[in-house]
Design a protein around this motif. Structure first.
Motif, PDB file in Angstrom:
ATOM      1  N   HIS A 136       0.845  -1.203   0.000  1.00 31.96           N
ATOM      2  CA  HIS A 136       0.000   0.000   0.000  1.00 31.96           C
ATOM      3  C   HIS A 136       0.880   1.252   0.000  1.00 31.96           C
ATOM      4  CE1 HIS A 136      -3.283   2.688   0.728  1.00 31.96           C
ATOM      5  NE2 HIS A 136      -4.144   1.686   0.848  1.00 31.96           N
ATOM      6  N   PRO A 137       0.724   2.134  -0.992  1.00 30.49           N
ATOM      7  CA  PRO A 137       1.603   3.289  -1.089  1.00 30.49           C
ATOM      8  C   PRO A 137       1.416   4.313   0.020  1.00 30.49           C
ATOM      9  CG  PRO A 137      -0.120   3.410  -2.751  1.00 30.49           C
ATOM     10  CD  PRO A 137      -0.217   2.060  -2.128  1.00 30.49           C
ATOM     11  N   CYS A 138       0.329   4.223   0.774  1.00 35.75           N
ATOM     12  CA  CYS A 138       0.093   5.178   1.860  1.00 35.75           C
ATOM     13  C   CYS A 138       0.617   4.697   3.212  1.00 35.75           C
ATOM     14  CB  CYS A 138      -1.398   5.476   1.989  1.00 35.75           C
ATOM     15  SG  CYS A 138      -2.115   6.288   0.553  1.00 35.75           S
ATOM     16  N   PHE A 139       0.719   3.383   3.381  1.00 35.16           N
ATOM     17  CA  PHE A 139       1.001   2.850   4.702  1.00 35.16           C
ATOM     18  C   PHE A 139       2.208   1.919   4.765  1.00 35.16           C
ATOM     19  CE2 PHE A 139      -3.680   3.343   4.290  1.00 35.16           C
ATOM     20  CZ  PHE A 139      -3.815   4.450   5.120  1.00 35.16           C
ATOM     21  N   CYS A 140       2.935   1.774   3.659  1.00 34.22           N
ATOM     22  CA  CYS A 140       4.116   0.913   3.626  1.00 34.22           C
ATOM     23  C   CYS A 140       5.252   1.657   2.942  1.00 34.22           C
ATOM     24  CB  CYS A 140       3.853  -0.383   2.868  1.00 34.22           C
ATOM     25  SG  CYS A 140       2.595  -1.433   3.609  1.00 34.22           S
ATOM     26  N   GLY A 141       6.456   1.482   3.444  1.00 36.47           N
ATOM     27  CA  GLY A 141       7.600   2.118   2.817  1.00 36.47           C
ATOM     28  C   GLY A 141       8.543   2.684   3.853  1.00 36.47           C
ATOM     29  N   ALA A 142       9.595   3.328   3.370  1.00 38.84           N
ATOM     30  CA  ALA A 142      10.598   3.894   4.265  1.00 38.84           C
ATOM     31  C   ALA A 142      10.011   4.950   5.190  1.00 38.84           C
ATOM     32  CB  ALA A 142      11.727   4.499   3.434  1.00 38.84           C
ATOM     33  N   PHE A 143       8.909   5.569   4.769  1.00 41.34           N
ATOM     34  CA  PHE A 143       8.281   6.651   5.523  1.00 41.34           C
ATOM     35  C   PHE A 143       7.312   6.149   6.589  1.00 41.34           C
ATOM     36  CE2 PHE A 143       5.864   5.544   1.812  1.00 41.34           C
ATOM     37  CZ  PHE A 143       4.598   5.349   2.322  1.00 41.34           C
ATOM     38  N   ALA A 144       7.022   4.841   6.595  1.00 39.96           N
ATOM     39  CA  ALA A 144       5.974   4.283   7.457  1.00 39.96           C
ATOM     40  C   ALA A 144       6.586   3.357   8.505  1.00 39.96           C
ATOM     41  CB  ALA A 144       4.956   3.519   6.621  1.00 39.96           C
ATOM     42  N   ASP A 145       6.434   3.716   9.763  1.00 35.64           N
ATOM     43  CA  ASP A 145       6.894   2.877  10.866  1.00 35.64           C
ATOM     44  C   ASP A 145       5.729   1.995  11.296  1.00 35.64           C
ATOM     45  OD1 ASP A 145       7.733   1.708  13.213  1.00 35.64           O
ATOM     46  OD2 ASP A 145       8.588   3.543  14.053  1.00 35.64           O
ATOM     47  N   ARG A 146       5.829   0.705  10.977  1.00 32.99           N
ATOM     48  CA  ARG A 146       4.765  -0.253  11.296  1.00 32.99           C
ATOM     49  C   ARG A 146       5.134  -1.135  12.489  1.00 32.99           C
ATOM     50  NH1 ARG A 146       0.909  -0.898   7.038  1.00 32.99           N
ATOM     51  NH2 ARG A 146       0.337  -2.878   8.010  1.00 32.99           N
ATOM     52  N   SER A 147       6.051  -0.690  13.327  1.00 33.56           N
ATOM     53  CA  SER A 147       6.489  -1.528  14.448  1.00 33.56           C
ATOM     54  C   SER A 147       5.381  -1.728  15.482  1.00 33.56           C
ATOM     55  CB  SER A 147       7.726  -0.920  15.109  1.00 33.56           C
ATOM     56  OG  SER A 147       7.501   0.426  15.491  1.00 33.56           O
ATOM     57  N   ASP A 148       4.406  -0.823  15.531  1.00 34.84           N
ATOM     58  CA  ASP A 148       3.220  -0.984  16.375  1.00 34.84           C
ATOM     59  C   ASP A 148       2.055  -1.348  15.454  1.00 34.84           C
ATOM     60  OD1 ASP A 148       0.969  -0.812  17.920  1.00 34.84           O
ATOM     61  OD2 ASP A 148       1.407   1.188  18.730  1.00 34.84           O
ATOM     62  N   PRO A 149       1.587  -2.597  15.463  1.00 36.19           N
ATOM     63  CA  PRO A 149       0.546  -3.025  14.517  1.00 36.19           C
ATOM     64  C   PRO A 149      -0.726  -2.201  14.584  1.00 36.19           C
ATOM     65  CG  PRO A 149       1.520  -4.921  15.627  1.00 36.19           C
ATOM     66  CD  PRO A 149       2.038  -3.705  16.335  1.00 36.19           C
ATOM     67  N   GLY A 150      -0.986  -1.572  15.714  1.00 33.51           N
ATOM     68  CA  GLY A 150      -2.216  -0.812  15.858  1.00 33.51           C
ATOM     69  C   GLY A 150      -2.114   0.642  15.469  1.00 33.51           C
ATOM     70  N   ARG A 151      -0.888   1.103  15.129  1.00 33.36           N
ATOM     71  CA  ARG A 151      -0.719   2.522  14.821  1.00 33.36           C
ATOM     72  C   ARG A 151       0.467   2.702  13.886  1.00 33.36           C
ATOM     73  NH1 ARG A 151       1.711   7.330  17.432  1.00 33.36           N
ATOM     74  NH2 ARG A 151       2.969   5.877  18.638  1.00 33.36           N
ATOM     75  N   ILE A 152       0.213   3.156  12.665  1.00 30.39           N
ATOM     76  CA  ILE A 152       1.267   3.393  11.696  1.00 30.39           C
ATOM     77  C   ILE A 152       1.687   4.859  11.772  1.00 30.39           C
ATOM     78  CG2 ILE A 152       1.953   3.168   9.282  1.00 30.39           C
ATOM     79  CD1 ILE A 152       1.014   0.570  10.700  1.00 30.39           C
ATOM     80  N   VAL A 153       2.977   5.100  11.908  1.00 30.82           N
ATOM     81  CA  VAL A 153       3.497   6.465  11.999  1.00 30.82           C
ATOM     82  C   VAL A 153       4.110   6.828  10.650  1.00 30.82           C
ATOM     83  CG1 VAL A 153       5.074   8.032  13.180  1.00 30.82           C
ATOM     84  CG2 VAL A 153       3.934   6.194  14.457  1.00 30.82           C
ATOM     85  N   ILE A 154       3.558   7.871  10.008  1.00 35.88           N
ATOM     86  CA  ILE A 154       4.002   8.304   8.688  1.00 35.88           C
ATOM     87  C   ILE A 154       4.828   9.569   8.832  1.00 35.88           C
ATOM     88  CG2 ILE A 154       3.270   8.975   6.367  1.00 35.88           C
ATOM     89  CD1 ILE A 154       2.427   6.139   7.185  1.00 35.88           C
ATOM     90  N   ASP A 155       6.005   9.613   8.196  1.00 33.47           N
ATOM     91  CA  ASP A 155       6.805  10.831   8.229  1.00 33.47           C
ATOM     92  C   ASP A 155       6.826  11.489   6.849  1.00 33.47           C
ATOM     93  OD1 ASP A 155       8.908   9.723   6.617  1.00 33.47           O
ATOM     94  OD2 ASP A 155       9.876   8.888   8.394  1.00 33.47           O
TER      95      ASP A 155
END
Length: 221
Positions: A136-155
């Protein structure tokens, strides 16, 4: 021919795609099946990798042919489907010659994915189907911290389109071969700019936050 990034990790990726990430790949294939549907004739599987989706394409009635740059990956793929080694932005197929083209989990490995979509549109026969299934281009990638499954942090890296090896997961595919990012608007606009008609969009995730985006488009008859 250029050495592909996956050549160095082809054996690792074969195990990863066939075993380690089997549940994820099954979910990806459900998206593929739902959007491509049943059919007959040749289906070009762009960035086919080790060919792990070939059986699903056959189950749907298609005759898959894989195209990939990685000779290492194709060593595995050729046991699963006919393959051609080449650049998916310059396909070894005539204009309007195939009824279906798919690209599954490949767009982040390509520096110019809009050119690949345009090439897919070129070889599609009128009424033919193009199916994209990718991270998913909005929620996956170098800009997306998915280490917390319940909250994605986008920079702010969401706006970057360069290749990056930065990843919250230091043992996964992206940490090994990097990834090009294509924002959502660029992806959708590339489909319409190629003359294809976007007919369906689907999201999928193991949590409420999707990690897969799938698109279906057709070539006007």
């Amino acid at each position: 021919m250029t050495t592909a990034a996956y050549d160095a990790i082809a054996d690792w990726y074969e195990e990863y795609a066939s075993d380690t990430s089997a549940d994820y790949m099954d979910r990806v294939r459900r998206q593929l099946a739902g959007l491509l549907g049943t059919g007959a004739g040749r289906c070009l599987d762009l960035c086919c990798g080790t060919g792990v989706h070939a059986a699903e394409l056959r189950r749907l009635g298609w005759d898959p042919v894989g195209v990939d740059l990685s000779a290492g990956q194709l060593r595995h793929a050729c046991t699963r489907l006919p393959v051609a080694r080449g650049d998916v932005a310059r396909l070894p197929a005539a204009d309007a010659s195939v009824p279906a083209v798919t690209c599954v989990l490949g767009h982040t490995d390509l520096p110019d994915y809009p050119a690949v979509i345009a090439e897919a549109a070129r070889v599609l026969a009128p009424g033919g189907r193009f199916v994209h299934v990718g991270v998913h281009p909005c929620f996956c990638g170098a800009f997306a911290d998915r280490s917390d499954p319940g909250r994605i942090v986008i920079d702010g890296g969401y706006a970057e389109r360069e290749r990056s090896f930065r990843s919250w997961n230091t043992t996964g595919v992206r940490a090994r071969v990097g990834a090009w990012h294509l924002p959502l608007a660029d992806l959708v606009n590339a489909v319409t700019a190629a003359g294809l008609v976007l007919t369906r969009v689907q999201e999928s995730g193991s949590t409420a936050i999707p990690d897969v985006l799938a698109l279906q488009a057709t070539k006007p008859a």
